[in-house]
Design a protein around this motif. Structure first.
Motif, short mmCIF file in Angstrom:
data_model
loop_
_atom_site.label_atom_id
_atom_site.label_comp_id
_atom_site.label_asym_id
_atom_site.label_seq_id
_atom_site.Cartn_x
_atom_site.Cartn_y
_atom_site.Cartn_z
N THR A 129 24.59 18.25 -40.81
CA THR A 129 25.32 18.83 -39.68
C THR A 129 25.08 18.04 -38.38
N GLU A 130 24.46 16.86 -38.52
CA GLU A 130 24.20 15.95 -37.38
C GLU A 130 23.42 16.65 -36.26
N LEU A 131 22.41 17.41 -36.68
CA LEU A 131 21.55 18.10 -35.72
C LEU A 131 20.13 17.55 -35.76
N ASP A 132 19.93 16.43 -36.44
CA ASP A 132 18.56 15.93 -36.65
C ASP A 132 17.88 15.47 -35.35
N GLN A 133 18.68 15.28 -34.28
CA GLN A 133 18.06 14.94 -32.99
C GLN A 133 17.78 16.19 -32.15
N GLN A 134 18.25 17.35 -32.64
CA GLN A 134 18.16 18.59 -31.85
C GLN A 134 17.17 19.60 -32.43
N GLU A 135 16.39 19.19 -33.44
CA GLU A 135 15.65 20.17 -34.24
C GLU A 135 14.62 20.98 -33.46
N LYS A 136 14.07 20.43 -32.39
CA LYS A 136 13.03 21.14 -31.63
C LYS A 136 13.61 21.94 -30.46
N LYS A 137 14.92 21.86 -30.27
CA LYS A 137 15.55 22.59 -29.16
C LYS A 137 15.78 24.05 -29.54
N TYR A 138 15.99 24.87 -28.51
CA TYR A 138 16.32 26.28 -28.70
C TYR A 138 17.84 26.46 -28.53
N PRO A 139 18.42 27.51 -29.12
CA PRO A 139 19.88 27.68 -29.06
C PRO A 139 20.49 27.56 -27.66
N HIS A 140 19.80 28.12 -26.63
CA HIS A 140 20.39 28.09 -25.28
C HIS A 140 20.47 26.68 -24.70
N GLN A 141 19.76 25.73 -25.31
CA GLN A 141 19.78 24.34 -24.82
C GLN A 141 20.91 23.52 -25.46
N LEU A 142 21.70 24.17 -26.33
CA LEU A 142 22.75 23.45 -27.07
C LEU A 142 24.13 23.80 -26.55
N SER A 143 25.09 22.93 -26.83
CA SER A 143 26.50 23.23 -26.52
C SER A 143 27.04 24.23 -27.53
N GLY A 144 28.21 24.81 -27.22
CA GLY A 144 28.84 25.77 -28.14
C GLY A 144 29.09 25.18 -29.51
N GLY A 145 29.57 23.94 -29.54
CA GLY A 145 29.84 23.28 -30.83
C GLY A 145 28.57 23.05 -31.64
N GLN A 146 27.48 22.70 -30.94
CA GLN A 146 26.18 22.50 -31.62
C GLN A 146 25.65 23.82 -32.17
N GLN A 147 25.81 24.90 -31.39
CA GLN A 147 25.37 26.22 -31.86
C GLN A 147 26.13 26.62 -33.13
N GLN A 148 27.42 26.28 -33.17
CA GLN A 148 28.23 26.55 -34.37
C GLN A 148 27.61 25.85 -35.58
N ARG A 149 27.19 24.59 -35.35
CA ARG A 149 26.65 23.81 -36.47
C ARG A 149 25.28 24.34 -36.92
N VAL A 150 24.50 24.89 -35.98
CA VAL A 150 23.22 25.50 -36.36
C VAL A 150 23.47 26.71 -37.25
N ALA A 151 24.45 27.55 -36.84
CA ALA A 151 24.77 28.75 -37.63
C ALA A 151 25.26 28.34 -39.02
N LEU A 152 26.04 27.28 -39.09
CA LEU A 152 26.54 26.79 -40.37
C LEU A 152 25.38 26.26 -41.22
N ALA A 153 24.52 25.46 -40.60
CA ALA A 153 23.38 24.88 -41.33
C ALA A 153 22.48 25.99 -41.88
N ARG A 154 22.26 27.04 -41.07
CA ARG A 154 21.42 28.15 -41.53
C ARG A 154 22.06 28.88 -42.72
N ALA A 155 23.39 29.05 -42.66
CA ALA A 155 24.09 29.74 -43.75
C ALA A 155 24.11 28.89 -45.03
N LEU A 156 24.15 27.56 -44.87
CA LEU A 156 24.22 26.66 -46.03
C LEU A 156 22.85 26.38 -46.65
#
Length: 354
Positions: A129-156
């Protein structure tokens, strides 16, 4: 193909759900093969979310059956517990844990795996989900599109047998929605995940799904490819709900000819009619090219600039209105007559409404 592969991943058979004596879903049947993405498209209150809740095991069903890869999930009086269904969910509000990092959010559903397996799978979906540079960040530090990808990654991450997506892009800007839906489709295809997206946004459904079901008042009006839903709608409701278009009156001359104000039009009729029947012919904006040399003219009533093109609303000599796309260098003024022609590959007709 062996027999095992021919069993549908998801098989919903004549599903009906009644709540307080009212039928919310009625005789809903659909199938998805392994790795296929389906979308349920329809207006608010048509039963889309009830269908997802039935699949997830949160809603008892009144009649019908739900099978996932030949295993019975639901029938009247029996419902496999939600935690035993191995179904992933991605919600409208994303439901990310604000106090957990991206990495912790994703690994949350992997508690049954060993520490090493958890780390390996989390790393895998972070890269996917191309989040490997964001792994230590918290949700509020991400853009809306990145938050979508975190939710998808968690579901997958737990490798669900089916993934359910309930209007997950509705909080995004309309321009971003289609883009994110396309990215999500690519990820799901890479993982070969079977998924169902529920949405009221046709662009989102078309960007994401292999099969689209248009839902009307608890029934599936049409289950088909996006192309057929747009170009060959089975009902007037589907024609109106999906895409822009207008209807003009016509008379059936024979089983492949209509008489219209544009003259005689030939093509295969979408429904069976008798000679002399009064019908309505569906015209999409892309069925009416602008043509300066045409002897048929119409007056420009409205125009919308779309960048590469204008969408014109035109008034025909009969008073009927149609829509037309024209390249944006064809910049006509309101009230000006312009030449048009018909370019129809198939004739989509419905009985005239009385």
């Amino acid at each position: 193909m062996n027999k095992h592969n021919m069993i549908p991943r998801l098989d919903i058979r004549k599903l009906t759900v009644e709540l307080q004596g009212k039928k919310i879903l009625q005789d809903v049947s659909l199938q998805l093969q392994h790795g296929q993405i389906g979308s349920i498209l329809g207006p608010s209150g048509c039963g889309k979310t009830t269908l997802l809740r039935s699949l997830a095991g949160f809603q008892q069903i009144t009649s019908g059956e739900i099978y996932v890869h030949d295993k019975l999930f639901s029938k009247p009086g029996y419902s496999l517990a939600p935690e035993n269904r191995h179904i992933g969910m991605m919600f409208q509000d994303l439901a990310l844990f604000p106090h957990l990092t991206v990495e912790q959010n994703i690994s949350f559903g992997l508690k049954t795996l060993s520490q090493l397996e958890q780390q390996s799978r989390t790393k895998n979906v972070l890269e996917l989900t191309e989040l490997d540079q964001q792994e230590k960040k918290y949700p509020h530090q991400l853009s809306g599109g990145q938050q979508q990808r975190v939710a998808l990654a968690r579901a997958l991450a737990p490798k669900p047998s089916i993934l359910l997506l309930d209007e997950p892009f509705s909080s995004l800007d309309p321009d971003l929605r289609e883009q994110v839906a396309t990215q999500v489709r690519k990820i799901l295809k890479h993982e070969n995940v079977t998924a169902i997206l529920v949405t009221h946004d046709q662009h989102e459904a078309f960007a994401m799904a292999d099969e689209v079901g248009v839902m009307e008042k608890g029934t599936i009006a049409q289950w088909d490819s996006a192309y057929n839903i747009y170009h060959q709608p089975k009902t007037r409701f589907v024609a109106d709900f999906v895409g822009l278009g207008s209807m003009i009156p016509a008379t059936v001359v024979d089983n492949e000819t209509l008489e219209t104000e544009f003259g005689k039009i030939s093509g295969e009729l979408s429904n069976k009619f008798s000679i002399g029947d009064q019908v309505d012919l569906l015209l999409r904006p892309d069925d009416i090219p602008h043509d300066d040399s045409s002897h048929i003219t119409a007056l420009v009533e409205e125009k919308r600039f779309r960048g590469a093109e204008f969408l014109y609303k035109l008034r025909l000599q009969s008073g009927n209105e149609v829509l037309c796309y024209a390249p944006s260098h064809h910049n006509h003024t309101i009230g000006e007559p312009i030449g048009i022609k018909l370019d129809l590959e198939h004739l989509v007709v419905f009985p005239q409404e009385i």
